[in-house]
Design an enzyme around this catalytic site. Structure first.
Site, mmCIF file in Angstrom:
data_model
loop_
_atom_site.group_PDB
_atom_site.id
_atom_site.type_symbol
_atom_site.label_atom_id
_atom_site.label_comp_id
_atom_site.label_asym_id
_atom_site.label_seq_id
_atom_site.Cartn_x
_atom_site.Cartn_y
_atom_site.Cartn_z
ATOM 1 N N GLU A 173 32.695 40.024 40.298
ATOM 2 C CA GLU A 173 32.579 40.491 38.907
ATOM 3 C C GLU A 173 33.839 40.200 38.088
ATOM 4 O O GLU A 173 34.337 41.049 37.370
ATOM 5 C CB GLU A 173 32.186 41.977 38.851
ATOM 6 N N CYS A 187 36.048 45.125 44.709
ATOM 7 C CA CYS A 187 37.434 45.001 44.268
ATOM 8 C C CYS A 187 38.382 44.705 45.424
ATOM 9 O O CYS A 187 39.408 44.064 45.240
ATOM 10 C CB CYS A 187 37.850 46.265 43.538
HETATM 11 O O1 AHR Z 1 31.303 49.441 44.344
HETATM 12 C C1 AHR Z 1 32.511 49.895 43.852
HETATM 13 C C2 AHR Z 1 33.188 48.891 42.950
HETATM 14 O O2 AHR Z 1 32.421 48.666 41.816
HETATM 15 C C3 AHR Z 1 33.364 47.524 43.531
HETATM 16 O O3 AHR Z 1 34.494 47.426 44.298
HETATM 17 C C4 AHR Z 1 33.499 46.661 42.306
HETATM 18 O O4 AHR Z 1 33.019 45.371 42.530
HETATM 19 C C5 AHR Z 1 32.717 47.407 41.264
HETATM 20 O O5 AHR Z 1 33.436 47.577 40.121
#
Ligand code: AHR
Length: 748
Positions: free
Chosen positions: A477, A349
């Protein structure tokens, strides 16, 4: 799971048409009501619009509608408002089957590793041979890491800086849970002797706007930093202090720098030169006289009047590989010990950010520290960007891993809440510049400093040789919307055109199935994206029942990078159960290593008391590093890679489904050493005696190395143990209940 699901579908398909032929009309009614982001529309069906039966819920765009009208119906005694759709009977059957399947999957997901040992009365034996005729080439980059600044992984974590909020850039609102989060965070003064305010009038650099304006009323007063919950110091160790300072006073003194204890005890001291009128950098080295975990740093101007200070830093001289502006030795070492073949960075994220302003911009994280642009961290704190792209690439080089940088696909996170809600795209008028930024990253990493301005920046930072970047991830994602697709395609095509040698990694959404997964794969296939990044955090039961997940993947489509995964059990912690289920999944990945190129557990690091996500692979505090049991699964796979897979053939003495499902073997050859490596997972409560005939593989030594990780399922502290085993023509060895075993055999 596949076999059982197929059976279920076949049974449904056989039963329903017979009913339809016998007594059902050729159309029925579906009632759609409610709508939640997780579950989507709730559905009920009826033959005649009077007797409604709940089907369940589905994320859907709506069944094929022939008539539609608003209506209120009573379902299980509750009145619901929704729309009635007249549909062909087969639509109802399909919805019912989909619902059955969903429920069945939920049931499988709920399964746990624990079994009653009484189920296995006789000792279990397994005869193992390897089908050399069917061996295949697999990726030798299967185990890597994903480093994201979550849980204080960077500032206060891997980044060795000891001063918190060194640039006075902590901004109200960043620290979601901390009412005292502001530019003064972690700093204090004795207000009777010195006042301290934050100014922005003439900063050192526009990217680092805030600085501390001190008014010293009594000489000897100091500005104190508490570090990240205290500053750990070690007797005899040297610490590099630096800061920017200036003073408009006519009489300007030097600065005294002290490491102090809670009651003002002095554990080390150094002095700078007298400060000047304009911003200038000052440095000093302090040697600690004592080992304590919670020292503070005090900066004492030897003068009265106004003094401005900024970017106040304290670094241990001992960093990983002695790098300046480097990484904490113990944490970097425990990561290096995993032998990761690549490092994904900066997110997650963090890469696509909460709102468009929060998208991670790689080019704002390189160059002199005062010129880097700090950012709000999506996980509710602050990123100084001290651990930026240069430090990241250098770390990769230091541990022999490939960098896998991830850039946002021109969209912010779909869960964004700042500056608007949901996924949003960089405006098209700005996309050209954003595409150029991404191309510059490759130029910065790989270009010739004599020909490229970006490569020159890399050389100036101390790395004239190219970093030899091979991968770029685009997106994290993301929801596979039109907004995403347009921007992804622009970025993908631009990289492909200018740098065809770079492997671009696309994304298939946040889950192992569902609309984004399906659309993501479809889109990646249309564009011929060479590799996609899959993410799934799943229950114990999911991992137990999806060992064949990649067995059915189309070999002609994109390769897979499983960029984020972990087993989540109630309580969200790692133990032998999670470690073994992850090992089981990795055995499936290795078996499919012809298409699964890379994997990384997530998240990697978590600072105790500062976690936003559990479980994590490695926990730590200011002085200790605490790898979890899951860490050792990663380590055993990282230390024992192969580049050739040899399918195992196992004949179990006990033919129960439990045995077939819970004992898995992988056999690989490592060309570099010629070693044959067997990995065996046993998720049974009883031992399994293996009888292995490796003669046809040219095993040459009379001994082999056997490493075993085992314990009770809820064991959180067990560690792998290594022993030599004798080979007497055959390998006869027992694997413990609930264990992961690695056996290394020398071959010709
Ligand atoms: O790994 C933690 C979070 O999980 C990451 O930032 C995100 O890509 C996923 O939702």
């Amino acid at each position: 799971m596949n076999r059982s699901i197929c059976l279920l579908i076949i049974v449904c398909a056989l039963v329903f048409p017979i009913r339809l032929m016998a007594n059902e009309p050729d159309s029925a009614y579906v009632f759609a009501y409610g709508n939640s982001p997780q579950n989507g529309t709730r559905l009920a069906w009826s033959v005649d619009r009077s007797n409604w039966h709940l089907i369940g819920s589905k994320r859907m765009t709506g069944p094929s509608v022939s008539t539609s009208l608003e209506k209120e119906i009573t379902l299980s005694g509750v009145t619901e408002r929704g729309t009635v759709h007249k549909v062909a009977w087969h639509v109802v059957e399909e919805l019912k089957n989909a619902d059955l399947l969903k429920k069945y999957k939920e049931q499988l997901k709920g399964e746990r590793a624990k079994l009653d040992p009484a189920l296995f009365r006789d000792p279990i034996r397994a005869k193992l041979t390897l089908d050399t005729g069917k061996s295949k080439k697999i990726s030798n980059q299967l185990i890597g890491i994903f480093f994201e600044d979550i849980n204080y992984a960077a500032d206060g974590g891997l980044y060795a800086e000891k001063v918190q909020n060194r640039g006075f850039e902590y901004t109200p609102g960043e620290g979601r849970r901390d009412p005292n989060w502001n530019h003064r965070k972690a700093w204090s003064v004795d207000e009777a002797k010195m006042t301290f305010r934050i100014d922005t009038l003439s900063p050192i650099h526009a990217n680092n706007k805030h600085y501390a304006a001190l008014q010293i009323n009594e000489q000897g007063a100091g500005l104190v930093n508490e570090g990240f919950g205290g500053i750990p110091i070690k007797a005899g160790d040297k610490y590099d202090f630096s800061l920017f300072a200036r003073s408009p006073e006519a009489k300007r003194g030097k600065l005294t720098i002290r490491l102090i204890g809670r009651n003002g005890e002095v554990y080390g001291e150094a002095h700078t030169k007298a400060i000047s009128r304009d911003w200038k950098k000052y440095e000093a080295v302090i040697t600690a006289r004592k080992t304590i975990n919670d020292a503070h740093l005090e900066v004492i101007p030897q003068m009265t009047g106004r003094v401005d200070v900024d970017l106040i830093s304290l670094f241990p001289q001992k960093t990983f590989k002695n790098r300046k502006n480097g990484l904490r030795v113990d944490l970097a070492q425990v990561i290096a010990d995993l032998k990761p073949r690549f490092v994904r960075f900066p997110g997650g994220c963090v890469a696509h950010g909460n709102g468009l302003d929060n998208i991670y911009r790689w080019n704002e994280t390189i160059g002199p520290l005062e010129a880097r642009k700090p950012q709000r961290n999506i996980w509710g704190y602050h990123q100084s960007m001290g651990l930026g792209y240069y430090e990241y690439f250098q770390f990769c080089e230091d541990i022999g891993a490939e960098p896998v940088p991830v850039v946002a696909a021109g969209v912010c996170c779909q869960n964004s809440s700042i500056g608007g809600r949901g996924q949003r795209g960089i405006p098209m008028c700005d996309m050209h510049d954003y595409v150029q930024d991404v191309l510059h990253l490759i130029e910065w990493a790989n270009g010739d400093p004599r020909k490229s301005e970006w490569a020159k920046k890399r050389a100036q930072a101390g790395h004239p040789e190219p970093f030899n970047l091979k991968y770029v991830g685009i997106g994290n994602e993301d929801v596979i919307s039109d907004i995403f697709k347009e921007r992804f395609a622009m970025l993908f095509n631009a990289v492909k055109e200018k740098y065809p040698e770079i492997t671009v990694i696309g994304t298939t959404g946040p889950f192992a199935e569902g609309p984004d997964y399906e659309e993501g794969w479809k889109f990646a296939t249309q564009l011929s994206v060479p590799m996609v990044d899959e993410h799934y955090y799943q229950s114990a039961g999911w991992f137990l029942n999806n060992q064949d997940y990649y067995d059915r993947y189309d070999r002609k489509k994109a390769k897979v990078y499983l960029g984020e995964y972990a087993t989540h059990i109630p309580g969200k912690h790692c133990n032998i159960e999670t470690a073994l289920l992850e090992a089981l999944h990795l055995i499936g990945c290795e078996r499919n290593g012809d298409i699964v190129s890379m994997t990384s557990y997530a998240p990697l690091l978590a600072k105790e008391g500062n976690t936003q996500w559990n479980p994590d692979l490695i926990y730590f505090n200011n002085t200790e590093v605490k790898p979890t049991v899951s860490y050792f699964t990663q380590k055993l796979f990282g230390e024992n890679p192969g580049d050739q897979y040899i399918p195992p053939v196992i004949d179990f003495s006990d033919k129960q489904e439990h045995v077939r499902k819970r004992v898995a073997v992988s056999a690989v050859k490592e060309s570099a050493t010629g070693d044959l490596i067997l990995k065996i997972v046993n998720i049974l409560p009883v031992p399994v005696g293996f009888d292995i005939d490796p003669a046809h593989l040219g095993v040459i030594k009379q001994t082999a190395v056997k490493t075993m990780l085992h314990g009770q399922l809820d064991d959180r502290n067990t560690r792998p143990q290594t022993a030599q085993i004798e080979i007497d023509g055959r390998v006869e060895t027992s694997v413990e209940p609930y264990s992961l075993t690695v056996i290394r055999l020398k071959t010709k």
